[in-house]
Design a protein around this motif. Sequence first.
Motif, PDB file in Angstrom:
ATOM      1  N   MET A 133       0.850  -1.165   0.000  1.00  0.00           N
ATOM      2  CA  MET A 133       0.000   0.000   0.000  1.00  0.00           C
ATOM      3  C   MET A 133       0.896   1.227   0.000  1.00  0.00           C
ATOM      4  O   MET A 133       1.848   1.307   0.743  1.00  0.00           O
ATOM      5  CB  MET A 133      -0.893  -0.020   1.236  1.00  0.00           C
ATOM      6  N   ASP A 134       0.581   2.149  -0.863  1.00  0.00           N
ATOM      7  CA  ASP A 134       1.381   3.362  -0.944  1.00  0.00           C
ATOM      8  C   ASP A 134       1.087   4.279   0.237  1.00  0.00           C
ATOM      9  O   ASP A 134      -0.042   4.370   0.694  1.00  0.00           O
ATOM     10  CB  ASP A 134       1.069   4.115  -2.245  1.00  0.00           C
ATOM     11  N   MET A 135       2.106   4.955   0.715  1.00  0.00           N
ATOM     12  CA  MET A 135       1.921   5.946   1.753  1.00  0.00           C
ATOM     13  C   MET A 135       1.633   7.271   1.066  1.00  0.00           C
ATOM     14  O   MET A 135       2.396   7.729   0.211  1.00  0.00           O
ATOM     15  CB  MET A 135       3.169   6.071   2.617  1.00  0.00           C
ATOM     16  N   LEU A 136       0.521   7.883   1.408  1.00  0.00           N
ATOM     17  CA  LEU A 136       0.160   9.161   0.821  1.00  0.00           C
ATOM     18  C   LEU A 136       0.857  10.289   1.562  1.00  0.00           C
ATOM     19  O   LEU A 136       1.075  10.211   2.764  1.00  0.00           O
ATOM     20  CB  LEU A 136      -1.357   9.356   0.897  1.00  0.00           C
ATOM     21  N   ARG A 137       1.204  11.337   0.821  1.00  0.00           N
ATOM     22  CA  ARG A 137       1.821  12.515   1.432  1.00  0.00           C
ATOM     23  C   ARG A 137       1.061  13.743   0.963  1.00  0.00           C
ATOM     24  O   ARG A 137       0.723  13.879  -0.213  1.00  0.00           O
ATOM     25  CB  ARG A 137       3.289  12.598   1.032  1.00  0.00           C
ATOM     26  N   TYR A 138       0.811  14.651   1.898  1.00  0.00           N
ATOM     27  CA  TYR A 138       0.053  15.862   1.566  1.00  0.00           C
ATOM     28  C   TYR A 138       0.444  16.974   2.534  1.00  0.00           C
ATOM     29  O   TYR A 138       0.715  16.717   3.698  1.00  0.00           O
ATOM     30  CB  TYR A 138      -1.454  15.594   1.663  1.00  0.00           C
ATOM     31  N   GLY A 139       0.458  18.202   2.065  1.00  0.00           N
ATOM     32  CA  GLY A 139       0.752  19.337   2.924  1.00  0.00           C
ATOM     33  C   GLY A 139       2.224  19.523   3.210  1.00  0.00           C
ATOM     34  O   GLY A 139       2.595  20.160   4.191  1.00  0.00           O
ATOM     35  N   GLU A 140       3.079  18.959   2.365  1.00  0.00           N
ATOM     36  CA  GLU A 140       4.518  19.099   2.531  1.00  0.00           C
ATOM     37  C   GLU A 140       5.053  20.032   1.455  1.00  0.00           C
ATOM     38  O   GLU A 140       4.429  20.245   0.422  1.00  0.00           O
ATOM     39  CB  GLU A 140       5.191  17.731   2.430  1.00  0.00           C
ATOM     40  N   ILE A 141       6.213  20.564   1.691  1.00  0.00           N
ATOM     41  CA  ILE A 141       6.811  21.472   0.711  1.00  0.00           C
ATOM     42  C   ILE A 141       7.135  20.724  -0.576  1.00  0.00           C
ATOM     43  O   ILE A 141       6.912  21.217  -1.675  1.00  0.00           O
ATOM     44  CB  ILE A 141       8.068  22.143   1.301  1.00  0.00           C
TER      45      ILE A 141
ATOM     46  N   SER B 225       1.576  13.720  -2.653  1.00  0.00           N
ATOM     47  CA  SER B 225       0.869  12.785  -3.522  1.00  0.00           C
ATOM     48  C   SER B 225      -0.067  13.590  -4.419  1.00  0.00           C
ATOM     49  O   SER B 225      -0.560  14.644  -4.024  1.00  0.00           O
ATOM     50  CB  SER B 225       0.057  11.799  -2.688  1.00  0.00           C
ATOM     51  N   SER B 226      -0.330  13.064  -5.596  1.00  0.00           N
ATOM     52  CA  SER B 226      -1.263  13.744  -6.485  1.00  0.00           C
ATOM     53  C   SER B 226      -2.676  13.599  -5.928  1.00  0.00           C
ATOM     54  O   SER B 226      -2.976  12.661  -5.180  1.00  0.00           O
ATOM     55  CB  SER B 226      -1.202  13.151  -7.892  1.00  0.00           C
ATOM     56  N   LEU B 227      -3.536  14.528  -6.287  1.00  0.00           N
ATOM     57  CA  LEU B 227      -4.935  14.401  -5.869  1.00  0.00           C
ATOM     58  C   LEU B 227      -5.548  13.138  -6.450  1.00  0.00           C
ATOM     59  O   LEU B 227      -6.386  12.510  -5.820  1.00  0.00           O
ATOM     60  CB  LEU B 227      -5.724  15.644  -6.275  1.00  0.00           C
ATOM     61  N   ARG B 228      -5.119  12.750  -7.632  1.00  0.00           N
ATOM     62  CA  ARG B 228      -5.604  11.509  -8.246  1.00  0.00           C
ATOM     63  C   ARG B 228      -5.241  10.309  -7.379  1.00  0.00           C
ATOM     64  O   ARG B 228      -6.052   9.418  -7.155  1.00  0.00           O
ATOM     65  CB  ARG B 228      -5.022  11.344  -9.644  1.00  0.00           C
ATOM     66  N   ALA B 229      -4.016  10.274  -6.844  1.00  0.00           N
ATOM     67  CA  ALA B 229      -3.600   9.167  -5.973  1.00  0.00           C
ATOM     68  C   ALA B 229      -4.399   9.165  -4.672  1.00  0.00           C
ATOM     69  O   ALA B 229      -4.782   8.103  -4.175  1.00  0.00           O
ATOM     70  CB  ALA B 229      -2.103   9.266  -5.672  1.00  0.00           C
TER      71      ALA B 229
END
Length: 130
Positions: free
Chosen positions: A1-9, A13-17
């Motif tokens: 399972m991929d780890m999503l990343r958001y709110g980082e410089i 992760s893409s919104l699609r992901a």
Amino acid sequence: MDMLRYGEIECNSSLRAIIRHANASHQLARDLRDIADKRSLPLLDAESVPLVDMWFVEKCMLPMLVGKISYPDRRSDDHGALGRLGFTAPLHLLSVGAGMARSAQRWYRLGRPSPIAQDSVARWDLTGER
């Protein structure tokens, strides 16, 4: 399972992901609720559900099926591969008796177990009770 990343410089992760992960999680939750509500496992269609042959459960931080995975539409793999063996996304439900498993991504039918399958399953406390 991929780890999503958001709110980082960097490295978001893409919104699609994110949407793809949310949709997969929603479907998993729906499948698990159906089992609890109906108190039974679903009927799996051999024309659309992959078969994992010579399977066993491997411990890679999370349980996953490893084996020869054959997809009804004949694509070569859906998640990953280890030599000639394929592996699934992390398992969320396993029913050896019913011959099926639910990963984070999809349902699988269980074919013949490998010689180490019984020992591999015994390593996991799949009851959820500790």
